[in-house]
Design a protein around this motif. Structure first.
Motif, PDB file in Angstrom:
ATOM      1  N   GLY A 353       0.807  -1.209   0.000  1.00  0.00           N
ATOM      2  CA  GLY A 353       0.000   0.000   0.000  1.00  0.00           C
ATOM      3  C   GLY A 353       0.840   1.257   0.000  1.00  0.00           C
ATOM      4  O   GLY A 353       0.528   2.240  -0.685  1.00  0.00           O
ATOM      5  N   SER A 354       1.943   1.251   0.753  1.00  0.00           N
ATOM      6  CA  SER A 354       2.819   2.434   0.797  1.00  0.00           C
ATOM      7  C   SER A 354       3.468   2.678  -0.563  1.00  0.00           C
ATOM      8  O   SER A 354       3.561   3.821  -1.028  1.00  0.00           O
ATOM      9  N   ILE A 356       2.359   1.783  -3.586  1.00  0.00           N
ATOM     10  CA  ILE A 356       1.346   2.280  -4.520  1.00  0.00           C
ATOM     11  C   ILE A 356       1.041   3.749  -4.261  1.00  0.00           C
ATOM     12  O   ILE A 356       0.909   4.559  -5.184  1.00  0.00           O
ATOM     13  N   PHE A 357       0.957   4.130  -3.011  1.00  0.00           N
ATOM     14  CA  PHE A 357       0.652   5.520  -2.673  1.00  0.00           C
ATOM     15  C   PHE A 357       1.723   6.471  -3.188  1.00  0.00           C
ATOM     16  O   PHE A 357       1.436   7.482  -3.814  1.00  0.00           O
ATOM     17  N   PHE A 358       3.005   6.131  -2.952  1.00  0.00           N
ATOM     18  CA  PHE A 358       4.077   7.026  -3.369  1.00  0.00           C
ATOM     19  C   PHE A 358       4.187   7.087  -4.891  1.00  0.00           C
ATOM     20  O   PHE A 358       4.488   8.140  -5.467  1.00  0.00           O
ATOM     21  N   ARG A 360       1.719   6.758  -7.126  1.00  0.00           N
ATOM     22  CA  ARG A 360       0.626   7.613  -7.601  1.00  0.00           C
ATOM     23  C   ARG A 360       0.876   9.080  -7.271  1.00  0.00           C
ATOM     24  O   ARG A 360       0.581   9.973  -8.066  1.00  0.00           O
ATOM     25  N   LYS A 361       1.425   9.330  -6.133  1.00  0.00           N
ATOM     26  CA  LYS A 361       1.729  10.701  -5.749  1.00  0.00           C
ATOM     27  C   LYS A 361       2.739  11.309  -6.704  1.00  0.00           C
ATOM     28  O   LYS A 361       2.632  12.472  -7.119  1.00  0.00           O
TER      29      LYS A 361
END
Length: 478
Positions: A353-354, A356-358, A360-361
């Motif tokens: 999850g971490s 994927i978040f970074f 996309r950011k």
């Protein structure tokens, strides 16, 4: 005789007064005597009495309307204690009229009341002062449980008492069970009060061992008296059998059945029987356990466990099935491995999850709009006037060094707002579509580049924009 003597001999006014009082007292004595036995009493020919100059008396009033003289002091005649209940317990602290204080020893609860110190003086009359003696008694507190049997009616399960207290105590109950209480009082002969309280509920087996607390509050106690109680509810026993695992194979030697019983009081007897009759020879009973020394066809039956207490009996049965061969037992994973696997999965999900978040950011930052703020369009003229004002280059500050030939400008000041005059079409810039400025148009004006900061000699011509025409804001080079 007394009358004749008084007529023959004159007396002073004071003397005649006391003689009259004495004669009245004698008359009372005569009346009483006649009422009892009708006897005649002879009175002396002459009675003498002397007026008292000053004396002090203590009068006790235990209740309204009751007055008893308990102590008298006269300078000439000394002390006197007419009331027998106080005679041995009351003394004057000083033999003087100036301080006729008394002391009462061995106090009793019945000594409570109003005490009046009364001076008898002549000729000014009587003077008095009153005080009240309040007797307090610390209660004798106690509490106990009442053993009851489970049922459907409300009964007393606990009692609390505060005996011989003054003033009366207050009893409260603290409990989590759904009961109620009643309180009664009893007055003692000495003025004390005994308070009794009973706690009631409909007892069930689940109430056994639950706690209720009696709390007594009274004036003489520094803090409330608190006493916890555990309810005692008796009920018939309940029973269950454990130990059968559906794997009694021929030749097994460690098979055990256990009879578990609960009741209050605890069951006194545990009996094992078999539905087929007597117990097999390969079975041994040890207390509440049934041990099978060797599993064979004889134990392929139904075993019954029965328990009893004084309130009844209860039984439970289980049917055992003997198989030819042992069933394979698949061991389950250890608890530690299960917990570790769960934690590992959670950690892996958190890492994914971490990431994927970074990612996309980062994409949002790369594809997003430019970081600088574009210049706003020049406000158009209103419907009543024409805009005929040369535009001025915006004030800008260089924020960071850029490549040669490029300058970054940032507009300052208040942002102008475009006036939407054409309300019928709703289009910006007077109804015309937005126009993108070709920067090359201004690159070669007078042979200079558009990034020349000296705009004084290269100003664009004044804009004459009429209503309904489009306009273009001044170019800004980046």
């Amino acid at each position: 005789m007394a009358r004749g003597y008084a007529a023959r001999r004159p007396v002073s006014p004071v003397r005649s007064t006391w003689l009259a009082a004495a004669a009245a007292a004698a008359a009372v004595v005569l009346l009483v005597a006649e009422g009892i036995s009708a006897q005649k009493v002879r009175v002396e020919e002459e009675l003498e009495a002397y007026p008292t100059e000053e004396s002090v008396s203590w009068i006790w009033e235990p209740s309204e309307g009751q007055r008893d003289n308990i102590a008298v002091y006269h300078p000439s005649y000394g002390q006197s204690f007419p009331n027998l209940a106080f005679k041995e317990r009351v003394v004057f602290l000083n033999n003087s009229l100036e301080n006729p204080s008394i002391r009462i020893s061995h106090l009793r609860m019945s000594d409570a009341g109003r005490y009046t110190c009364e001076y008898a003086t002549y000729p000014s009359g009587n003077e008095q002062g009153t005080t009240t003696l309040i007797m307090l008694a610390k209660p004798k507190n106690s509490a106990k449980v009442v053993t009851v049997q489970a049922g459907t009616k409300s009964v007393v399960v606990a009692q609390c008492e505060a005996a011989d207290g003054k003033p009366a105590a207050t009893i409260k109950w603290l409990a989590s069970v759904g009961g109620n209480h009643s309180t009664s009082t009893t007055n003692g002969p000495d003025g004390t009060v005994t308070v009794r309280s009973e706690y009631r509920l409909v007892p069930t087996p689940t109430d056994n061992g639950r706690e209720v607390t009696c709390m007594v509050e009274q004036r003489t106690q520094e803090r409330p008296w608190v006493y916890p109680l555990k309810l005692s509810v008796e009920y018939p026993p309940s029973v269950s059998i454990e130990g059968y695992d559906n794997n009694w194979y021929v030749g097994r030697s460690d098979a055990v059945l256990q009879c578990l019983a609960s009741g209050n009081p605890a069951p006194t007897t545990v009996t094992w029987t078999a539905a087929s009759g007597s117990l097999p020879d390969t079975v041994v009973v040890e207390g509440n356990k049934l041990l099978v020394r060797k599993v064979d066809d004889a134990v392929n039956t139904t075993f019954i466990c029965e328990v009893k207490n004084k309130h009844g009996a209860s039984r439970h049965q289980i049917t055992t099935i003997v198989i030819e061969e042992q069933r394979p037992i698949t061991p389950g994973p250890p608890t530690g491995a299960i917990v570790g696997g769960i934690l590992g999965v959670l950690v892996f999900i958190a890492i994914v999850g971490s990431v994927i978040f970074f990612v996309r950011k980062h994409q949002e930052d790369a594809d997003g709009p430019p970081k600088h703020k574009p210049p706003p369009p020049v406000k158009a003229g209103s419907s009543t006037e024409m805009l005929n004002k040369p535009s001025e280059p915006p004030t800008a500050t260089e924020t960071a060094p850029l490549s040669p030939g490029e300058v970054y400008y940032e507009p300052t000041g208040r942002e102008p707002v475009t006036n939407l005059d054409d309300e019928t079409t709703g289009a910006l810039n007077g109804g015309a579509p937005p126009v993108m400025v070709d920067l090359d148009k201004y690159d070669n004006i007078d042979g200079h580049r558009g990034n020349d900061l000296d705009s004084s000699s290269h100003e664009p011509p004044p804009a004459n924009i009429c209503r309904g025409e489009s306009f273009v804001s001044p170019a800004m080079y980046v």
